[in-house]
Design a protein around this motif. Structure first.
Motif, short mmCIF file in Angstrom:
data_model
loop_
_atom_site.label_atom_id
_atom_site.label_comp_id
_atom_site.label_asym_id
_atom_site.label_seq_id
_atom_site.Cartn_x
_atom_site.Cartn_y
_atom_site.Cartn_z
N HIS A 123 35.98 47.98 44.72
CA HIS A 123 34.58 47.95 44.31
C HIS A 123 34.34 48.36 42.87
CE1 HIS A 123 33.90 47.27 48.51
NE2 HIS A 123 34.28 48.47 48.86
N THR A 124 35.41 48.66 42.10
CA THR A 124 35.20 48.90 40.67
C THR A 124 34.79 47.59 40.02
OG1 THR A 124 37.53 48.50 40.13
CG2 THR A 124 36.91 50.77 40.65
N ALA A 125 33.91 47.67 39.05
CA ALA A 125 33.31 46.46 38.49
C ALA A 125 34.32 45.47 37.91
CB ALA A 125 32.26 46.84 37.44
N GLN A 227 46.73 43.53 36.02
CA GLN A 227 46.91 42.29 35.27
C GLN A 227 47.36 41.19 36.21
OE1 GLN A 227 49.74 43.09 32.07
NE2 GLN A 227 48.02 43.25 30.64
N VAL A 228 46.80 40.01 36.03
CA VAL A 228 47.25 38.87 36.83
C VAL A 228 47.62 37.73 35.89
CG1 VAL A 228 45.93 39.49 38.88
CG2 VAL A 228 44.90 38.00 37.19
N ARG A 229 48.79 37.16 36.15
CA ARG A 229 49.26 36.01 35.38
C ARG A 229 48.98 34.76 36.19
NH1 ARG A 229 51.96 40.47 34.36
NH2 ARG A 229 52.55 40.91 32.20
N THR A 230 48.24 33.87 35.61
CA THR A 230 47.84 32.64 36.29
C THR A 230 48.15 31.45 35.40
OG1 THR A 230 45.60 32.42 35.40
CG2 THR A 230 45.89 33.95 37.25
N GLU A 231 47.93 30.29 35.94
CA GLU A 231 48.13 29.05 35.18
C GLU A 231 47.23 29.01 33.95
OE1 GLU A 231 47.93 24.23 36.05
OE2 GLU A 231 47.38 25.70 37.61
N ALA A 232 46.03 29.60 34.06
CA ALA A 232 45.07 29.54 32.95
C ALA A 232 45.25 30.66 31.94
CB ALA A 232 43.65 29.57 33.50
N GLY A 233 46.04 31.68 32.27
CA GLY A 233 46.24 32.76 31.32
C GLY A 233 46.41 34.10 32.00
N LEU A 234 46.32 35.15 31.20
CA LEU A 234 46.50 36.53 31.65
C LEU A 234 45.15 37.22 31.71
CD1 LEU A 234 48.45 38.99 32.20
CD2 LEU A 234 48.31 39.42 29.74
N LEU A 235 44.79 37.69 32.91
CA LEU A 235 43.55 38.43 33.11
C LEU A 235 43.89 39.91 33.27
CD1 LEU A 235 41.99 35.94 35.63
CD2 LEU A 235 40.79 36.67 33.57
N THR A 236 43.21 40.78 32.52
CA THR A 236 43.47 42.21 32.59
C THR A 236 42.19 42.95 32.92
OG1 THR A 236 45.20 42.02 30.90
CG2 THR A 236 44.34 44.22 31.36
N ALA A 237 42.18 43.62 34.08
CA ALA A 237 41.05 44.46 34.49
C ALA A 237 41.42 45.90 34.22
CB ALA A 237 40.74 44.25 35.96
N ASP A 238 40.60 46.59 33.45
CA ASP A 238 40.82 48.00 33.12
C ASP A 238 39.68 48.80 33.73
OD1 ASP A 238 40.93 50.56 31.90
OD2 ASP A 238 41.94 49.74 30.15
N ALA A 239 39.98 49.51 34.82
CA ALA A 239 38.93 50.24 35.53
C ALA A 239 38.47 51.47 34.78
CB ALA A 239 39.42 50.62 36.93
N VAL A 240 39.32 52.02 33.90
CA VAL A 240 38.93 53.19 33.11
C VAL A 240 37.98 52.77 32.00
CG1 VAL A 240 39.73 55.04 31.61
CG2 VAL A 240 41.03 54.47 33.66
N ALA A 273 29.40 42.61 35.00
CA ALA A 273 28.05 43.06 35.31
C ALA A 273 28.04 44.56 35.60
CB ALA A 273 27.50 42.29 36.52
N GLU A 274 26.98 45.22 35.19
CA GLU A 274 26.83 46.63 35.51
C GLU A 274 26.80 46.77 37.03
OE1 GLU A 274 23.80 50.35 34.60
OE2 GLU A 274 23.68 48.52 33.40
N ARG A 275 27.58 47.70 37.53
CA ARG A 275 27.78 47.77 38.97
C ARG A 275 27.59 49.20 39.45
NH1 ARG A 275 30.38 44.32 42.64
NH2 ARG A 275 31.47 45.32 44.38
N THR A 276 27.08 49.30 40.66
CA THR A 276 26.92 50.62 41.28
C THR A 276 28.27 51.28 41.45
OG1 THR A 276 25.03 49.69 42.47
CG2 THR A 276 25.91 51.76 43.28
N ALA A 277 28.30 52.62 41.48
CA ALA A 277 29.54 53.35 41.65
C ALA A 277 30.26 52.89 42.92
CB ALA A 277 29.26 54.84 41.73
N PRO A 278 31.60 52.80 42.88
CA PRO A 278 32.35 52.27 44.03
C PRO A 278 32.07 52.97 45.35
CG PRO A 278 33.77 52.39 42.12
CD PRO A 278 32.49 53.06 41.72
N HIS A 283 29.36 52.50 50.80
CA HIS A 283 28.40 53.06 51.74
C HIS A 283 27.21 52.13 51.96
CE1 HIS A 283 30.07 56.91 52.82
NE2 HIS A 283 30.41 57.12 51.57
N GLU A 284 26.79 51.43 50.93
CA GLU A 284 25.73 50.45 51.10
C GLU A 284 26.18 49.32 52.03
OE1 GLU A 284 23.41 50.86 46.80
OE2 GLU A 284 24.98 49.34 47.07
#
Length: 334
Positions: A123-125, A227-240, A273-278, A283-284
């Motif tokens: 649930h991290t954004a 990080q995910v390596r896909t056919e279209a490129g490298l996607l990096t999600a940084d939760a910090v 998108a701005e997201r509610t805390a995980p 809980h929602e």
């Protein structure tokens, strides 16, 4: 006005404290009591009704209960809740062994009582947006997932090592992102300061996708990246940092689908998108599900049990030095 759902929390360590404060601020929920056998922890919640044990909560006509006790206690507490028909949100890991996790899963399935697992990292954004993009199919084939979770040793977890406490998050994320079960793992661990392993590295196979996991609590710098390596490129999600970045592949497959290699394309910061805390998000979701709304996004007991089975395989692989298959799928499917 609609009646508020009556909720309680068992276990007032770090996670239980966050659950308690989240519930106290949640619309449509009344936090009626907290339980912990330690009077010092109960004393940290003045103004709340506190009791020593789960049995003291079960007389309060609960609509659901949070299980945030030490991992070894999860099975006993969860089975009590299932037996009396009280829905539950059980902190990760679901249990300390895959056998215990399956028994919890079976108990709630048999009684028809709703329960979920607290894998909040979904649930991290940035991770939630990464999953949405991957599952949309616009990034083509998924090749590799690389998850890193590190930070300093707090000493608050003593009953399990870093594999069940931290790496279990990324084992769950890998299966969720790839939409495939973990089949086998290889791994190594190191014990430095704690009673269990303090660092783990593992490689898992999920069909045609590889998952690399690193987790430790011996690093002075905190990191939470996927990080995910896909056919279209490298996607990096940084939760910090709260960011999601695409490093595009400038040489995707041609119109026939033939692989043309990988080229270095532009780096693009994707909107998150701005997201509610995980903790609030989960809980929602549980609140709305209990109110009869058709919601998705809850981490099921089956998912939680699969993550525990994968973590168990990681520890076995590290102990034996051999590739280890993940335990058979859920008992409920047998």
């Amino acid at each position: 006005m609609a009646r508020k759902l009556r909720a309680a929390v068992v276990g007032l360590g770090w996670a239980g404290s966050v659950h308690a404060r989240t519930l106290d601020a949640l619309d449509g929920v009344d936090l009626v009591a907290l339980a912990d056998p330690d009077p010092r922890r109960r004393a940290q919640f003045p103004g709340y009704r506190t009791v020593p044990h789960l049995r003291d909560l079960l007389v309060l006509d609960l609509d659901y209960c949070i299980v945030a006790a030490p991992t070894a206690a999860h099975e006993g507490l969860a089975l009590q809740l299932a037996a009396v028909g009280v829905p539950a949100l059980i902190e990760k890991p679901l249990a300390s062994t895959s056998a215990a996790a399956r028994r919890i899963e079976d108990a709630f399935r048999t009684t028809g009582v709703l329960a979920a697992v607290g894998h909040t990292e979904r649930h991290t954004a940035p991770v939630a947006e990464l999953a949405r993009l991957l599952h949309s199919g616009e990034f083509g084939a998924l090749w590799h997932i690389d998850a890193r979770r590190q930070g300093p040793y707090s000493g608050r977890i003593r009953d399990v090592g870093v594999t069940l406490d931290l790496a279990v998050h990324d084992l769950d994320l890998g299966a969720w992102l790839a939409r495939a079960p973990i089949e086998s793992v290889t791994a190594d661990t190191v014990r430095i300061a704690g009673p269990h392993e303090d660092l783990v590295t593992a490689t898992a196979r999920l069909g045609g996708v590889l998952l690399s996991v690193h987790a430790d609590w011996i690093s002075p710098r905190k990191a939470r990246t996927v990080q995910v390596r896909t056919e279209a490129g490298l996607l990096t999600a940084d939760a910090v940092a709260g960011t999601l970045t695409l490093h595009a592949n400038s040489a995707p497959a041609d119109e026939t689908g033939a692989f043309r290699g990988v080229g270095s394309g532009p780096a693009v910061a994707l909107p998150v998108a701005e997201r509610t805390a995980p903790f609030t998000v989960q809980h929602e979701l549980l609140r709305d599900a209990l109110l009869g709304h058709d919601v998705g996004g809850l981490v099921t007991l089956a998912d939680g049990a699969e993550a525990v089975a994968a973590a168990e395989a990681v520890l076995a692989a590290a102990a034996t030095g051999r590739s280890t298959p993940v335990a058979a799928r859920r008992l409920a499917a047998a």
